[in-house]
Design an enzyme around this catalytic site. Structure first.
Site, PDB file in Angstrom:
ATOM      1  CG  LEU A 164      -2.128   0.990   1.135  1.00  0.00           C
ATOM      2  CD1 LEU A 164      -2.977   0.787  -0.111  1.00  0.00           C
ATOM      3  CD2 LEU A 164      -2.994   0.874   2.391  1.00  0.00           C
ATOM      4  CB  ILE A 176      -0.995   3.130  -3.673  1.00  0.00           C
ATOM      5  CG1 ILE A 176      -0.875   1.691  -4.177  1.00  0.00           C
ATOM      6  CG2 ILE A 176      -2.068   3.909  -4.406  1.00  0.00           C
ATOM      7  CD1 ILE A 176      -0.279   1.552  -5.556  1.00  0.00           C
ATOM      8  CD  GLU A 177      -2.311   6.127   1.184  1.00  0.00           C
ATOM      9  OE1 GLU A 177      -2.034   7.334   1.110  1.00  0.00           O
ATOM     10  OE2 GLU A 177      -3.472   5.714   1.330  1.00  0.00           O
ATOM     11  CB  SER A 178       4.105   7.773   0.766  1.00  0.00           C
ATOM     12  OG  SER A 178       4.558   6.488   1.177  1.00  0.00           O
ATOM     13  CE1 TYR A 231      -4.901   4.677  -1.585  1.00  0.00           C
ATOM     14  CE2 TYR A 231      -6.373   3.015  -0.658  1.00  0.00           C
ATOM     15  CZ  TYR A 231      -5.256   3.827  -0.554  1.00  0.00           C
ATOM     16  OH  TYR A 231      -4.498   3.781   0.587  1.00  0.00           O
TER      17      TYR A 231
END
Length: 488
Positions: free
Chosen positions: A111, A114-116, A221
């Site tokens: 994840l 995708i986030e950072s 997302y």
């Protein structure tokens, strides 16, 4: 981990491994679990972290046109993926291990791609921060402290535990990992309202069906996560050679009770400053405050190096202390009063130019000889905040029309300005101006300490000629009053 816990984990793992898995992964290392009451059970330890992640995939696959688009996007940017992997290689084992201990899907370890992009210093336009991109309020809800010295949203250990707590809570609410992920991005209230709307229309409430009601960011997302899963799951299909990641921890935690400068901590660990900061991104200032709950992360092989060098160090460990600001004022005023350099105070406290420090703030200042061995008090370290505000401009803008007898010299003299400033404000290339031409001027505001002599003169004259109701000046009345008192 206790022997009992190790045995339990070994039993779980041995059940998960089948004969086909052993054929697929010949690199598995065979060991025998000791002290088994029952017959000996073979235990296999995965040596490759990527295989450990793949084996733990448990979120149902999503297959739609958005997944295809995102998979194509990432597979066309394999160099970008490799950079993320290189950056995240410090943290990935810890995230996978934390997920395994909770029995959560290891898909979630991807994840932060995708986030950072696994950048702990990443800050979104909405002020979300860290590899898990916690908003300030949500971070506080999950006990991630945020003060001038550190921001736990960026700390690897604390933010990972908070993120997994949050994701598990969302899964408990929705009973579906894809919806839990949508809620992590969009907010649980938004997903709940979308579900109620679908239910009222008698429509399905899975992610694919609900995505039509979601903003584009959330709609993409889960497809982004699925795309990364696809590529990590079968890198050979995308002409990708994954860097080798061993299934072993990269860092360890070292407790410390003394304040220590960041650059000194890196030096004692014999690490480049950039590597130290990558492992300890939560520290906002050039000093790490001491205390019982303060730890730093170091590569495993550097922990003993740091401890030995720390004990042998003869100089001061920290060169910074704190100053409480009692009234709102400029950095320059604070610096002058306490003998510091304004640029130093601005840089170390991350205060932009032309900003005031508000009353009640705590700022970092150089230590004096008297305070050289003292730690910053724990209460200050945990509660200190810095508030800044824009300084009010001391000038106001006016527009004038050039008169027949005016030139730049007379206008500059009249308003107590510099000719060069007037030319710059009005983009004039020459000194010549024409009657009727309009000019922009920046003149001191009323009450400003930069009031012109002309303004001061006017105010002084106004006070002298002010008369009382009998037509005599107040100054004369005051003089007569003094005289009469003497006579009495």
């Amino acid at each position: 981990m206790t022997a009992q816990a190790q045995t339990s984990e070994q039993l779980k793992l041995s059940k998960r491994l089948s004969d086909s898995a052993l054929k697929t992964y010949p690199e598995l290392i065979e060991t025998v679990v000791p002290d088994q009451v029952e017959e000996d059970i073979l235990h296999f330890t995965e040596s490759d972290l990527w295989n450990r992640i793949r084996r733990g995939y448990a979120i149902p696959n999503l297959d739609n046109h958005l997944v295809n688009y995102q998979t194509s996007w990432y597979s066309a940017r394999l160099d970008y993926l490799i950079r993320i992997i290189q950056r995240g290689s410090r943290y990935l084992y810890h995230v996978v291990d934390a997920l395994d201990k909770r029995g959560m899907p290891t898909d979630l370890a991807l994840l932060p791609f995708i986030e950072s992009a696994f950048n702990p210093q990443a800050i979104s336009s909405a002020k979300a921060s860290g590899i898990w991109q916690f908003m300030p309020a949500t971070g506080r809800d999950f006990n991630l402290k945020q003060n001038i010295f550190k921001d736990d949203r960026r700390g690897v250990l604390d933010s990972t535990e908070a993120a997994l707590d949050y994701l598990q809570r969302l899964y408990n609410i929705f009973g579906d990992w894809q919806l839990a992920l949508a809620a992590y991005n969009w907010g649980e209230g938004s997903v709940q309202r979308a579900i109620k709307r679908q239910q009222a229309l008698g429509l399905p409430i899975d992610f694919d069906s609900l995505s039509a009601l979601m903003p584009n960011e959330t709609k993409n997302y889960v497809p982004k996560l699925q795309a990364v899963k696809n590529i990590i799951g079968h890198p050979e299909q995308y002409n990708l050679t994954l860097p080798r990641l061993d299934n072993v921890p990269y860092f360890t935690s070292v407790k410390k009770d003394k304040d220590i400068d960041v650059h000194l901590a890196a030096k004692l660990a014999e690490l480049p400053l950039s590597e130290f900061k990558a492992l300890n991104p939560q520290f906002n200032r050039p000093v790490i405050t001491g205390g019982n709950n303060t730890s730093i992360l170091l590569p495993i092989e550097k922990a003993d190096v740091f401890e030995n060098n720390f004990l042998m160090w003869k100089g001061p460990y920290s060169s910074w202390t704190t100053l409480n600001v009692n009234k709102t004022e400029k950095v320059e005023n604070l610096a002058t009063r306490f003998g510091y350099k304004p640029d130093v105070l601005r840089e170390v406290n991350a205060i932009p130019a032309k900003m005031l420090v508000k009353a009640g703030s705590t700022i970092l200042v150089p230590k004096t000889a008297r305070s050289s061995d003292e730690n910053i008090p724990q209460s200050i370290a945990e509660q200190a905040q810095l508030s800044i505000a824009k300084a009010e401009p001391s000038t106001r803008q006016i527009h004038i029309k050039v008169g027949k007898k005016d030139n730049l010299t007379t206008i500059a003299k009249k308003y107590q300005l510099q000719i060069a400033d007037i030319k710059e404000w009005n983009k004039l290339r020459r000194d010549q101006i024409n009657p009727g031409q309009k000019l922009v001027l920046h003149v001191p505001k009323a009450g400003s300490t930069k009031l012109t002599k002309r303004h001061e003169s006017k105010k002084k004259t106004s006070r002298l000629v002010k008369h009382n109701e009998n037509g005599r000046s107040k100054k004369i009345v005051a003089s007569n009053t003094k005289k009469s008192r003497k006579q009495s």
